[in-house]
Design an enzyme around this catalytic site. Sequence first.
Site, mmCIF file in Angstrom:
data_model
loop_
_atom_site.group_PDB
_atom_site.id
_atom_site.type_symbol
_atom_site.label_atom_id
_atom_site.label_comp_id
_atom_site.label_asym_id
_atom_site.label_seq_id
_atom_site.Cartn_x
_atom_site.Cartn_y
_atom_site.Cartn_z
ATOM 1 N N ALA A 92 0.961 -1.038 -0.007
ATOM 2 C CA ALA A 92 -0.019 -0.025 0.015
ATOM 3 C C ALA A 92 0.838 1.231 0.012
ATOM 4 O O ALA A 92 1.982 1.154 0.598
ATOM 5 C CB ALA A 92 -0.754 0.113 1.328
ATOM 6 N N MET A 133 -14.995 14.168 -2.958
ATOM 7 C CA MET A 133 -15.937 13.391 -1.646
ATOM 8 C C MET A 133 -17.156 13.179 -2.160
ATOM 9 O O MET A 133 -18.340 13.928 -1.530
ATOM 10 C CB MET A 133 -15.713 14.572 -0.443
ATOM 11 N N THR A 134 -17.267 12.119 -3.094
ATOM 12 C CA THR A 134 -18.625 11.730 -3.208
ATOM 13 C C THR A 134 -19.455 10.754 -2.335
ATOM 14 O O THR A 134 -19.607 9.724 -2.886
ATOM 15 C CB THR A 134 -18.559 11.147 -4.767
ATOM 16 N N GLU A 152 -11.661 21.849 4.882
ATOM 17 C CA GLU A 152 -13.259 22.087 4.690
ATOM 18 C C GLU A 152 -13.890 23.209 5.435
ATOM 19 O O GLU A 152 -13.296 23.876 6.332
ATOM 20 C CB GLU A 152 -14.370 20.799 5.076
ATOM 21 N N TYR A 153 -14.909 23.896 4.988
ATOM 22 C CA TYR A 153 -15.530 25.145 5.385
ATOM 23 C C TYR A 153 -14.381 26.354 5.504
ATOM 24 O O TYR A 153 -14.499 27.100 6.358
ATOM 25 C CB TYR A 153 -16.187 25.068 6.901
#
Length: 218
Positions: free
Chosen positions: A55, A172-173, A109-110
Amino acid sequence: MLPVVDTCTNKKPIIGPVHENDTNDNVNAIKNMLSKPPVFSAFESTAVRQARYGAKSLMHLSTLTPEGNFSSENAAALLQNDRAQSALLAEILQTMAKKGYYGLDVDFEYVPPELREDYAAFVCRLREALNAEGKPVVAALAPKTSAQQRGLLYEAHDYALLSKAANSVFLMTYEWGYTYGEPQAIAPLPQVRAVLDYALSVTAGENIFLGAPLYAYD
């Protein structure tokens, strides 16, 4: 090999450096951010896990508070201060080298809408520094279907600017259905498709990662 992206030129003027005697709210927020670890990870042995499972782990960088909320105030404080950004970048590079992360995932975010260009310029600054170390930068984007979409979550996430600032973008679906909302799918196909169609219209399609939820709500 890292994707080729344009060099950002949309940087706006920034306020001065942090001084010990400054007392305004923005500077206090910066000092608070820099007094705590700026990144979050559940994996202490990243290099070992990468070798074992093949990974490639990304370091996650966000404006989450200890209470688990995204902070508009912390975002504004950082994005308007060059010295704070430099200090944060130094910590990021040090942590990535120590733990062996493959790249960086940026999830602010925001962000206040008026800092849309400042946010893109910050992501560009991260990308230029990390690409020099062979590490990519991925920017997480709120699920938009147009450039005119309103709301604090959406307005500062400029798909066109951020797709050029970062090596890749992560859509970010998910979270249409969530704990406190009406019963519905977490990632309804029509809504996911609408976001992807918009992203493809303003970004390089080969640099898009599509988010998929691996969880459910009771």
